[in-house]
Design a protein around this motif. Structure first.
Motif, PDB file in Angstrom:
ATOM      1  N   GLY A  37       0.825  -1.203   0.000  1.00 22.72           N
ATOM      2  CA  GLY A  37       0.000   0.000   0.000  1.00 22.72           C
ATOM      3  C   GLY A  37       0.858   1.251   0.000  1.00 22.72           C
ATOM      4  N   GLU A  38       0.195   2.395   0.200  1.00 25.82           N
ATOM      5  CA  GLU A  38       0.927   3.659   0.271  1.00 25.82           C
ATOM      6  C   GLU A  38       0.315   4.555   1.347  1.00 25.82           C
ATOM      7  OE1 GLU A  38       0.879   6.088  -3.205  1.00 25.82           O
ATOM      8  OE2 GLU A  38      -1.305   6.080  -3.401  1.00 25.82           O
ATOM      9  N   PHE A  90      -1.879   5.272   5.866  1.00 27.24           N
ATOM     10  CA  PHE A  90      -2.163   3.866   5.540  1.00 27.24           C
ATOM     11  C   PHE A  90      -2.945   3.250   6.695  1.00 27.24           C
ATOM     12  CE2 PHE A  90      -0.714  -0.642   5.717  1.00 27.24           C
ATOM     13  CZ  PHE A  90      -1.237  -1.071   4.493  1.00 27.24           C
ATOM     14  N   VAL A 145       5.398  -0.178   2.765  1.00 29.78           N
ATOM     15  CA  VAL A 145       4.358   0.755   2.318  1.00 29.78           C
ATOM     16  C   VAL A 145       5.052   1.973   1.703  1.00 29.78           C
ATOM     17  CG1 VAL A 145       2.593   2.386   3.117  1.00 29.78           C
ATOM     18  CG2 VAL A 145       2.579   0.036   3.950  1.00 29.78           C
TER      19      VAL A 145
END
Length: 401
Positions: free
Chosen positions: A71-72, A79, A89
């Motif tokens: 994810g980011e 997040f 991330v």
């Protein structure tokens, strides 16, 4: 005649700082903080990244190793999950560090390929993370009371989540020039008359000191006119008069102000320019009677009115900025009065500050005053001084006055 130091002390002794008022933070530059400004939050409010890169677990990183991109965490959009073993991330400067991560792998030391990130140079634990409250913590005083607010302080107070701040009210300073000979600048000047330079000059000085000038109409050389024009000063914190404070037949300021309650403290000081300086009170209003010659009026304004206005405004720093220079020319022995000699500043070949007094020191020569960058201070009874000897100077170039 009083010494300059004693006169300054007596003027400042009975002054009380103005009360507080709330102003928008954006309008608070130069104002004096009336109370401590404390942080309303931690800054940063959470652990955040100091670099663009990848939030990682430092123990998972090894040169050439790979991590799974899950994810980011853009700035303002943390997040929502947790960084687990072998995961990373994408993160950006100022973004919240996700739970589970304890370091930032900067993007220069990583290679992203689809859903994986290859580590080139692993980070150490805690590296490139700004911890919560690292700058300041909630309830920490970030701007102390008594500080003149700078752009830096305003930025700090904004980061501490203040939209309004309590500052000292600007002192109101009434200005009354006297003399049958003076006319408003731009108006026709009668035979024997001059343009009134003192009122606008002193108003500029008041503004530069943090005060609010109220320019009264010029008074004629009569006791009744002086009393009439000064009668409405109850809302002022300080009254400055220019002219009429000496011992001539038409120097009537003291008599005129006595009609409305003036009590005089002193009216002569051992200073040049500016011997006829008066100090007293009308009720709660402090009164400074400055000389009429414009150079003497401004020099006395700097030496006495500036500290007074700063004291009223709550400034902790009230003295003039002094420096040490070397003389650019010889000076004769001084008499019993302190001298404030108008001078230019330059640099000697060895880099030292060089102060050169103007050859003419007439207290009515405004052109010379405007060209001056300093005042050379000469104490009473100073012996002759030679070019190259050290001297004390007031740095007018640092005052922007």
């Amino acid at each position: 005649m009083l010494s300059v130091a004693e006169a300054q002390a007596r003027i400042l002794a009975d002054l009380v700082s103005t009360g507080p008022e709330l102003v928008p933070l954006a309008d608070s530059w130069g104002r004096i903080a009336a109370a401590d400004i404390a942080a309303r939050l931690d800054n940063p409010p959470a652990d955040v990244s100091a670099m663009d890169g990848y939030a990682v677990r430092a123990g998972d990183c090894a040169p050439g190793g790979t991590l799974s991109l899950v994810g980011e965490s853009p700035a303002g959009h943390p997040f929502p999950g947790r960084v687990g073993p072998g995961e990373t991330v994408r993160i950006y400067t100022g973004s919240v560090v996700p739970d589970g991560a304890d370091a930032i792998l900067i993007q220069e030391n990583a290679q992203e390929d689809g859903g994986t990130v290859t580590v080139a140079v692993p980070p150490g634990a805690g590296q490139h993370i700004r911890r919560r409250g690292q700058d300041f913590a909630v309830d920490q005083v970030v701007v102390p009371a008594g500080r003149a607010l700078t752009a830096r302080d305003i930025g700090l107070a904004a980061a501490a989540n203040h939209a309004w701040v309590a500052v000292r009210r600007r002192p109101v300073v009434a200005i009354l020039s006297t003399g049958d000979e003076i006319a408003l600048p731009g108006d026709p000047i009668a035979p024997g008359g001059i343009a009134n330079s003192n009122t606008p000059m002193l108003a500029a000085l008041v503004r530069a000191c943090g005060g609010v000038p109220v320019m009264l109409p010029s008074a004629r050389d009569t006791v009744s006119d002086i009393a009439r024009l000064a009668h409405g000063i109850e809302t002022a914190d300080l009254l400055l008069t220019a002219g009429g404070a000496s011992v001539g037949r038409y120097d009537l300021v003291q008599q005129g102000l006595e009609r409305i309650g003036l009590t005089v403290d002193f009216w002569k000081i051992a200073m040049r320019p500016g011997k006829p300086l008066m100090h007293g009170r009308i009720g709660r209003v402090s009164v400074l009677g400055l000389p009429g010659n414009p150079v003497a009026a401004l020099v006395c304004g700097l030496v006495f009115a500036l500290p007074a206005i700063r004291a009223l405004a709550g400034h902790a720093e009230r003295s003039l900025p002094e420096d040490v220079a070397i003389l650019g020319g010889d000076l004769p022995e001084n008499d019993r009065r302190a001298d404030y000699l108008r001078a230019t500043l330059s640099r000697a070949p060895d880099g030292r500050l060089l102060a050169t007094a103007f050859s003419r020191q007439d207290s009515a020569m405004l052109h010379t005053l405007a060209r001056s960058q300093a005042l050379i201070l000469r104490p009473p009874h100073a012996p002759p001084a030679r070019a190259g000897e050290p001297c004390r100077v007031v740095r007018l170039d640092m005052l922007a006055i």
